[in-house]
Scaffold this motif. Structure first.
Motif, PDB file in Angstrom:
ATOM      1  N   ALA A 270      48.347  -8.010  -1.540  1.00 33.92           N
ATOM      2  CA  ALA A 270      49.362  -7.249  -0.933  1.00 33.92           C
ATOM      3  C   ALA A 270      49.305  -7.631   0.748  1.00 33.92           C
ATOM      4  CB  ALA A 270      48.981  -5.658  -0.762  1.00 33.92           C
ATOM      5  N   ARG A 271      50.363  -7.409   1.092  1.00 38.44           N
ATOM      6  CA  ARG A 271      50.468  -7.793   2.528  1.00 38.44           C
ATOM      7  C   ARG A 271      50.845  -6.686   3.405  1.00 38.44           C
ATOM      8  NH1 ARG A 271      53.857 -10.230   6.739  1.00 38.44           N
ATOM      9  NH2 ARG A 271      52.707 -11.769   7.959  1.00 38.44           N
ATOM     10  N   ALA A 272      50.062  -6.390   4.275  1.00 41.03           N
ATOM     11  CA  ALA A 272      50.245  -5.197   5.332  1.00 41.03           C
ATOM     12  C   ALA A 272      50.609  -5.757   6.684  1.00 41.03           C
ATOM     13  CB  ALA A 272      49.350  -4.118   5.127  1.00 41.03           C
ATOM     14  N   GLU A 273      51.431  -5.135   7.449  1.00 37.17           N
ATOM     15  CA  GLU A 273      51.682  -5.414   9.009  1.00 37.17           C
ATOM     16  C   GLU A 273      51.909  -4.322   9.778  1.00 37.17           C
ATOM     17  OE1 GLU A 273      55.940  -7.040   9.206  1.00 37.17           O
ATOM     18  OE2 GLU A 273      54.921  -8.740   8.265  1.00 37.17           O
ATOM     19  N   CYS A 274      51.582  -4.360  10.984  1.00 37.94           N
ATOM     20  CA  CYS A 274      51.904  -3.221  11.983  1.00 37.94           C
ATOM     21  C   CYS A 274      53.110  -3.131  12.010  1.00 37.94           C
ATOM     22  CB  CYS A 274      51.151  -3.463  13.443  1.00 37.94           C
ATOM     23  SG  CYS A 274      51.924  -5.110  14.259  1.00 37.94           S
ATOM     24  N   GLY A 275      53.731  -1.783  12.731  1.00 39.02           N
ATOM     25  CA  GLY A 275      55.163  -1.574  12.881  1.00 39.02           C
ATOM     26  C   GLY A 275      55.852  -2.649  13.703  1.00 39.02           C
ATOM     27  N   CYS A 276      55.391  -3.297  14.643  1.00 38.27           N
ATOM     28  CA  CYS A 276      56.351  -4.192  15.312  1.00 38.27           C
ATOM     29  C   CYS A 276      56.045  -5.739  14.390  1.00 38.27           C
ATOM     30  CB  CYS A 276      55.726  -4.529  16.727  1.00 38.27           C
ATOM     31  SG  CYS A 276      54.054  -5.201  17.030  1.00 38.27           S
ATOM     32  N   GLY A 277      55.144  -5.991  13.485  1.00 34.40           N
ATOM     33  CA  GLY A 277      55.060  -6.946  12.796  1.00 34.40           C
ATOM     34  C   GLY A 277      54.270  -8.275  13.547  1.00 34.40           C
ATOM     35  N   ALA A 278      53.525  -7.807  14.790  1.00 30.97           N
ATOM     36  CA  ALA A 278      52.801  -8.836  15.195  1.00 30.97           C
ATOM     37  C   ALA A 278      51.561  -9.264  14.644  1.00 30.97           C
ATOM     38  CB  ALA A 278      52.532  -8.294  16.798  1.00 30.97           C
ATOM     39  N   VAL A 279      51.016  -8.265  13.785  1.00 32.12           N
ATOM     40  CA  VAL A 279      49.482  -8.283  13.098  1.00 32.12           C
ATOM     41  C   VAL A 279      49.836  -8.166  11.567  1.00 32.12           C
ATOM     42  CG1 VAL A 279      47.207  -7.720  12.944  1.00 32.12           C
ATOM     43  CG2 VAL A 279      48.141  -7.475  15.166  1.00 32.12           C
ATOM     44  N   ALA A 280      49.313  -8.897  10.721  1.00 27.85           N
ATOM     45  CA  ALA A 280      49.336  -8.911   9.418  1.00 27.85           C
ATOM     46  C   ALA A 280      48.218  -9.154   8.551  1.00 27.85           C
ATOM     47  CB  ALA A 280      50.462  -9.903   8.864  1.00 27.85           C
TER      48      ALA A 280
ATOM     49  N   ASP B 249      41.335   7.956  -2.156  1.00 25.99           N
ATOM     50  CA  ASP B 249      41.263   9.486  -2.153  1.00 25.99           C
ATOM     51  C   ASP B 249      42.832   9.743  -2.090  1.00 25.99           C
ATOM     52  OD1 ASP B 249      41.414  12.121  -1.113  1.00 25.99           O
ATOM     53  OD2 ASP B 249      39.409  11.982  -0.577  1.00 25.99           O
ATOM     54  N   PRO B 250      43.554  10.196  -2.947  1.00 25.37           N
ATOM     55  CA  PRO B 250      44.995  10.620  -2.922  1.00 25.37           C
ATOM     56  C   PRO B 250      45.149  11.643  -1.863  1.00 25.37           C
ATOM     57  CG  PRO B 250      44.568  10.443  -5.125  1.00 25.37           C
ATOM     58  CD  PRO B 250      43.249  10.213  -4.639  1.00 25.37           C
ATOM     59  N   ARG B 251      44.439  12.674  -1.609  1.00 21.48           N
ATOM     60  CA  ARG B 251      44.583  13.685  -0.842  1.00 21.48           C
ATOM     61  C   ARG B 251      44.730  13.243   0.660  1.00 21.48           C
ATOM     62  NH1 ARG B 251      40.858  18.428  -3.328  1.00 21.48           N
ATOM     63  NH2 ARG B 251      41.949  18.559  -5.289  1.00 21.48           N
ATOM     64  N   LEU B 252      43.751  12.262   0.945  1.00 22.71           N
ATOM     65  CA  LEU B 252      43.876  11.746   2.190  1.00 22.71           C
ATOM     66  C   LEU B 252      44.726  10.664   2.561  1.00 22.71           C
ATOM     67  CD1 LEU B 252      39.902  11.680   2.883  1.00 22.71           C
ATOM     68  CD2 LEU B 252      41.601  13.393   3.753  1.00 22.71           C
ATOM     69  N   ARG B 253      45.037  10.354   1.542  1.00 23.92           N
ATOM     70  CA  ARG B 253      46.115   9.114   1.439  1.00 23.92           C
ATOM     71  C   ARG B 253      45.365   7.772   1.914  1.00 23.92           C
ATOM     72  NH1 ARG B 253      49.937   8.693  -1.499  1.00 23.92           N
ATOM     73  NH2 ARG B 253      51.109   7.486  -0.213  1.00 23.92           N
TER      74      ARG B 253
ATOM     75  N   THR C 234      41.689   1.680   4.257  1.00 23.13           N
ATOM     76  CA  THR C 234      43.261   1.536   4.691  1.00 23.13           C
ATOM     77  C   THR C 234      44.116   2.644   4.023  1.00 23.13           C
ATOM     78  OG1 THR C 234      43.947   0.444   2.536  1.00 23.13           O
ATOM     79  CG2 THR C 234      42.992  -0.807   4.375  1.00 23.13           C
ATOM     80  N   THR C 235      45.218   2.478   4.404  1.00 23.06           N
ATOM     81  CA  THR C 235      46.140   3.570   3.827  1.00 23.06           C
ATOM     82  C   THR C 235      46.243   3.378   2.299  1.00 23.06           C
ATOM     83  OG1 THR C 235      48.189   2.515   4.326  1.00 23.06           O
ATOM     84  CG2 THR C 235      47.239   3.866   6.076  1.00 23.06           C
ATOM     85  N   LEU C 236      46.700   4.327   1.575  1.00 23.53           N
ATOM     86  CA  LEU C 236      46.993   4.378   0.365  1.00 23.53           C
ATOM     87  C   LEU C 236      48.318   3.631  -0.134  1.00 23.53           C
ATOM     88  CD1 LEU C 236      45.472   4.980  -2.185  1.00 23.53           C
ATOM     89  CD2 LEU C 236      47.008   7.160  -2.046  1.00 23.53           C
ATOM     90  N   GLU C 237      48.980   3.342   0.951  1.00 21.60           N
ATOM     91  CA  GLU C 237      50.494   2.654   1.103  1.00 21.60           C
ATOM     92  C   GLU C 237      50.175   0.999   0.300  1.00 21.60           C
ATOM     93  OE1 GLU C 237      53.731   0.523   4.078  1.00 21.60           O
ATOM     94  OE2 GLU C 237      52.262   2.001   4.805  1.00 21.60           O
TER      95      GLU C 237
ATOM     96  N   GLU D 102      49.903   1.404  -3.476  1.00 20.04           N
ATOM     97  CA  GLU D 102      51.054   1.634  -3.964  1.00 20.04           C
ATOM     98  C   GLU D 102      51.953   0.485  -4.006  1.00 20.04           C
ATOM     99  OE1 GLU D 102      52.168   4.883  -1.374  1.00 20.04           O
ATOM    100  OE2 GLU D 102      51.075   6.363  -2.850  1.00 20.04           O
ATOM    101  N   ARG D 103      51.811  -0.424  -2.977  1.00 21.71           N
ATOM    102  CA  ARG D 103      52.648  -1.866  -2.918  1.00 21.71           C
ATOM    103  C   ARG D 103      52.226  -2.556  -4.120  1.00 21.71           C
ATOM    104  NH1 ARG D 103      52.784  -3.852   3.162  1.00 21.71           N
ATOM    105  NH2 ARG D 103      53.689  -2.194   4.125  1.00 21.71           N
ATOM    106  N   LEU D 104      50.714  -2.606  -4.676  1.00 20.39           N
ATOM    107  CA  LEU D 104      50.459  -3.202  -5.620  1.00 20.39           C
ATOM    108  C   LEU D 104      50.655  -2.923  -6.943  1.00 20.39           C
ATOM    109  CD1 LEU D 104      46.728  -4.169  -3.937  1.00 20.39           C
ATOM    110  CD2 LEU D 104      48.673  -5.866  -4.606  1.00 20.39           C
ATOM    111  N   GLY D 105      51.195  -1.635  -7.051  1.00 19.33           N
ATOM    112  CA  GLY D 105      51.478  -0.886  -8.255  1.00 19.33           C
ATOM    113  C   GLY D 105      50.510  -0.534  -9.094  1.00 19.33           C
ATOM    114  N   LEU D 106      49.120   0.051  -8.646  1.00 20.59           N
ATOM    115  CA  LEU D 106      48.065   0.201  -9.168  1.00 20.59           C
ATOM    116  C   LEU D 106      47.896   1.687  -9.463  1.00 20.59           C
ATOM    117  CD1 LEU D 106      45.293  -1.799  -7.154  1.00 20.59           C
ATOM    118  CD2 LEU D 106      46.456  -2.427  -9.202  1.00 20.59           C
ATOM    119  N   GLU D 107      47.269   1.994 -10.678  1.00 18.43           N
ATOM    120  CA  GLU D 107      46.909   3.468 -11.074  1.00 18.43           C
ATOM    121  C   GLU D 107      46.000   4.123 -10.166  1.00 18.43           C
ATOM    122  OE1 GLU D 107      48.178   7.118 -12.455  1.00 18.43           O
ATOM    123  OE2 GLU D 107      49.089   5.088 -13.016  1.00 18.43           O
ATOM    124  N   VAL D 108      46.398   5.013  -9.191  1.00 12.22           N
ATOM    125  CA  VAL D 108      45.131   5.530  -8.181  1.00 12.22           C
ATOM    126  C   VAL D 108      44.480   6.516  -9.197  1.00 12.22           C
ATOM    127  CG1 VAL D 108      46.533   4.976  -6.202  1.00 12.22           C
ATOM    128  CG2 VAL D 108      46.898   7.277  -7.360  1.00 12.22           C
TER     129      VAL D 108
END
Length: 116
Positions: free
Chosen positions: A7-17, A28-32, A84-87, A90-96
């Protein structure tokens, strides 16, 4: 890194990936939030924009990696683990539901034990 799931994650502006390989060790689904072994993550873009800062959560000292340009937090590190965030999971499609975080891991990052 393995040739399995990525999975690739970048910051909001795309400068860091970042690239993460494999599955998280715990979530931890509650804390995301998700926790990965430090060896599963690799900076792929924007080393010049990466800012490392120390953060305290109670008695816990954590290393926070964020983008200096937009301020987005990419990951938090401590003792060979990365939060990291749970995002990403989810991008990897894994069952949490099968990857629950232990109380010790949550506590290591300064999170309170969840109330059921």
């Amino acid at each position: 890194m393995s040739n399995n799931l990525y999975a690739r994650a970048e910051c909001g502006c795309g400068a860091v990936a970042l690239l993460v390989a494999g599955e998280p060790e715990a979530v931890d689904p509650r804390l995301r939030l998700a926790w990965w072994p430090e060896t599963a993550l690799q900076l792929t873009q924007g080393a010049d924009w990466l800012e490392l800062t120390d953060e305290r959560r109670g008695e816990h000292r954590l290393l926070v990696e964020s983008c200096r340009r937009c301020g987005d937090r990419l990951m938090v590190s401590r003792d060979g683990w990365v939060e990291t965030t749970l995002e990403w999971v989810e991008r990897l499609g894994l069952e949490v539901s099968t990857l629950r975080a232990s109380d010790a891991l949550r506590e290591s990052f300064g999170h309170a034990r969840p109330v059921d």
